[in-house]
Motif scaffolding. Structure first.
Motif: not given
Length: 270
Positions: A69-70, A74, A91-92
């Protein structure tokens, strides 16, 4: 690609295993090819699952590039390390970017790791086939790379969702690697995913059945599956909650993978 950071992280992970005194057993790691493109698929029960799948890779002198997941990328320090290790952010809003990056890694002969369940299963069994994503299958079909199934069980007793953390030493963790699943002529992503799901489900069930540290009182053990009389929530109870977590997440379902790219992918891994 420099793998200095990856090597340092591996040492750190091994240090964590030693501190926790985990009794890790790995079987079938010879099924992971030592060279060439390969898509590694595994079940997902804890926050340290990637360490276990990565351990299989290091035993075969390979580094597995995971899709994650992004939000992980981050994080200030963790994100930088993830990028240096060649992992792929999902990224969603732009799932096709992750698909193309994973495709390039496979075309370069890398091992790419994917969790088709898309989130941690709270029932500590393999999530129902209906919840599985097809991204791993699409990538395998696009490149001709085999799918290597990895099943593990026990790590959720150490750290998992719901704030479940245990520093108790000596927890048994079992890892089983299955024979590569080679796409069949004319097989589509749904069919390939179904085969992978059935195999990993059977592998996990075999690990639970032979687990060396079963609970004395299953009904009081939060980590023991409900289907075996344990106190873990049943899959039906978990389904809606888990799906809410992954709702809106991107899929690498053929995103950016045209017929021409599929053809180039097959050529690059022959």
């Amino acid at each position: 690609m420099s793998d200095v950071t990856y090597r340092l992280v591996i040492r750190a992970c091994r240090g964590v295993f030693r501190v926790l005194g985990l009794r890790i057993e790995v079987h079938g790691d010879e099924h992971l090819p030592t060279t060439g493109a390969v898509v590694v698929v595994a079940n997902h029960h804890s926050f340290i699952d990637f360490m276990l799948v990565g351990l299989v890779g290091t035993r075969r002198r390979r580094f597995i590039r995971f899709l994650a997941k992004q939000v992980v990328f981050d994080l200030p320090v963790v994100g930088s390390a993830m990028r240096r290790m060649g992992h792929v952010p999902v990224d969603r809003a732009h799932g096709e970017v992750a698909a193309r990056q994973a495709l390039r890694a496979l075309q370069a002969g890398e091992a790419v790791g994917i969790y088709p369940e898309a989130t941690i299963g709270r029932a500590f069994t393999v999530r129902d086939r209906a919840y599985w994503r097809h991204g791993a299958a699409h990538l395998a079909l696009a490149t001709g790379a085999p799918l290597v199934p990895v099943a593990h069980w026990g790590a959720h007793r150490v750290v998992t969702v719901g704030g479940r953390i245990s520093l108790r030493r000596g927890t048994a963790v079992q890892v089983l690697v299955g024979a590569p699943i080679v796409p069949r002529p004319g097989e589509n992503a749904e069919q390939l995913t179904t085969r992978a799901h059935a195999l990993i489900e059977a592998m996990v069930e075999s690990l639970v059945a032979a687990y060396p540290q079963p609970p004395r009182d299953p009904g009081r053990a939060w980590w023991w599956p409900a289907i075996r009389g344990g106190a873990a929530p049943c899959p039906q109870e978990c389904g809606h909650l888990e799906e809410a977590v992954v709702r809106g997440m991107p899929s690498v379902r053929g995103a950016g993978v045209s017929r021409q790219v599929r053809a180039r992918g097959r050529e690059s891994v022959r």
